[in-house]
Design an enzyme around this catalytic site. Structure first.
Site, short mmCIF file in Angstrom:
data_model
loop_
_atom_site.label_atom_id
_atom_site.label_comp_id
_atom_site.label_asym_id
_atom_site.label_seq_id
_atom_site.Cartn_x
_atom_site.Cartn_y
_atom_site.Cartn_z
N GLU A 40 13.83 -60.39 3.38
CA GLU A 40 13.59 -59.32 4.29
C GLU A 40 14.33 -58.80 5.49
OE1 GLU A 40 8.87 -58.46 6.37
OE2 GLU A 40 9.70 -60.41 6.05
N LYS A 110 5.87 -52.66 1.94
CA LYS A 110 5.19 -53.80 2.28
C LYS A 110 3.73 -53.41 2.38
CE LYS A 110 4.98 -57.86 5.33
NZ LYS A 110 5.91 -58.50 6.47
N CYS A 144 7.10 -60.85 1.87
CA CYS A 144 6.82 -61.85 3.00
C CYS A 144 5.18 -62.02 2.84
CB CYS A 144 7.34 -61.37 4.10
SG CYS A 144 7.33 -62.60 5.55
#
Length: 259
Positions: A40, A110, A144
Site C-alpha cells: 500500500e 480503497k 489494508c
C-alpha cells in the site's frame, strides 16, 4: 502461477527513493514470475501531508513504467496502491491492476478509510466493489483496513473472484490480527488471498511485514519476516475448485443478509 510479493521498506517523506527502489525490485522480480504485487502507498509511504503535489494520475510515469515492465517481461502487476487523483479532482488510495500486455484493467479505490488515523482527511472513499479479470483470472482488490470487513471479500467471492489482493501498511502493534484475518478471509470464501505488507516504520512504529499467500483452505503457503524481502510462491489455481468441491460455503450463503 508463480507470484512475487514485494515487501518493500517504505521510507518516510522520500517519494523519489521509494519509486526508484520499487521499480528496480519490480523489474527484477518480473523476470521470474507471472504476477507481482506491491504494498500500500509504497510511493509516498504514510506521509500524506504532500498528496496535492505527490498524487499520481492513471497516466502517471510510475504506472507507465510498471506497465512497461509488465509488457516487456510478460508479468502481470498489482501495483500495490498509490495516492491517485481522479477526474473528479479528488484523491483516492488506488490500486491498479496491470495485465501482461501492459494494460490497466482495473482501478480499485480503497473503500474503508481508517478513521483512527483520519484517512478521510486525505482520501475520498471508493465505490468500486467489482471483481475483475486479470489475464483470464477472476480477481478482487482490497486495501489494508478492508481486511477487517468480511462483507467486501464475500461480495468479491460471490462475483467469482478466485484470488483477492490486499496490499497494506499494517503495523506490528496489530500483527497477530493481520495473520488471523488474512487466513479467515481466504478460508471462509475458498479463495487465494495475497496480502502484501511493507517493511520499515512510520514515526518510530514498525510495520509488521509478514506478507503472505493464503490458500483457499486457509493454509499459509508462503510468509515473509519483518524485513524487506521478495517472497516467491507458486500456486495451483485448481485448488479453488478442489476446496469448493469438498465444502462450498458460498453455495449456502443467504444473500439477503449481505445486500
Amino acid at each position: 502461477m508463480k507470484i512475487a510479493l514485494l515487501q518493500l521498506e517504505v521510507l518516510e517523506k522520500n517519494k523519489e527513493a521509494n519509486v526508484a527502489h520499487g521499480l528496480q525490485l519490480a523489474a527484477e522480480a518480473a523476470k521470474k514470475h507471472d504476477l507481482l504485487v506491491l504494498p500500500e502507498v509504497w510511493t509516498t509511504g504514510y506521509s500524506l501531508g504532500h498528496l496535492e503535489q505527490e498524487a499520481e494520475t492513471p497516466a502517471s510515469p510510475v504506472l507507465a513504467q510498471l506497465a512497461e515492465i509488465a509488457r516487456n517481461e510478460q508479468c502481470a502487476i498489482l501495483a500495490g496502491s498509490v495516492p491517485m487523483r481522479h477526474a473528479d479532482g479528488k484523491i483516492y488510495n488506488t490500486s491498479a491492476a496491470i495485465n501482461k500486455n501492459g494494460e490497466i484493467v482495473n482501478l480499485y479505490d480503497k473503500v474503508h478509510l481508517f478513521g483512527l488515523f483520519h484517512e478521510e482527511d486525505f482520501f475520498a472513499p471508493g465505490n468500486n466493489f467489482q471483481a475483475f479479470t486479470l489475464d483470464g483470472l477472476c480477481c478482487g482488490s482490497t486495501i489494508c483496513y478492508d481486511l477487517r470487513f468480511p462483507e467486501l471479500f464475500r461480495h468479491l467471492a460471490l462475483q467469482g473472484a478466485q484470488l483477492i489482493f490486499c496490499p497494506a501498511e499494517w503495523p506490528e502493534a496489530r500483527g497477530d490480527i493481520w495473520r488471523l484475518l488474512a487466513q479467515a478471509r481466504a478460508a471462509e470464501n475458498h479463495t487465494f488471498v495475497v496480502a502484501v505488507n511493507c517493511a520499515g516504520s512510520f514515526k518510530g512504529a514498525p510495520f509488521y511485514g509478514h506478507s503472505m499467500v493464503v490458500a483457499p483452505s486457509g493454509k499459509i503457503l508462503a510468509e515473509a519476516g519483518m524485513q524487506e524481502e521478495v517472497v516467491s510462491c507458486e500456486i495451483d489455481l485448481a485448488d479453488v475448485a478442489r476446496v469448493r468441491s469438498r465444502l462450498n460455503a458460498l453455495a449456502d450463503v443467504r444473500k439477503e443478509l449481505i445486500q
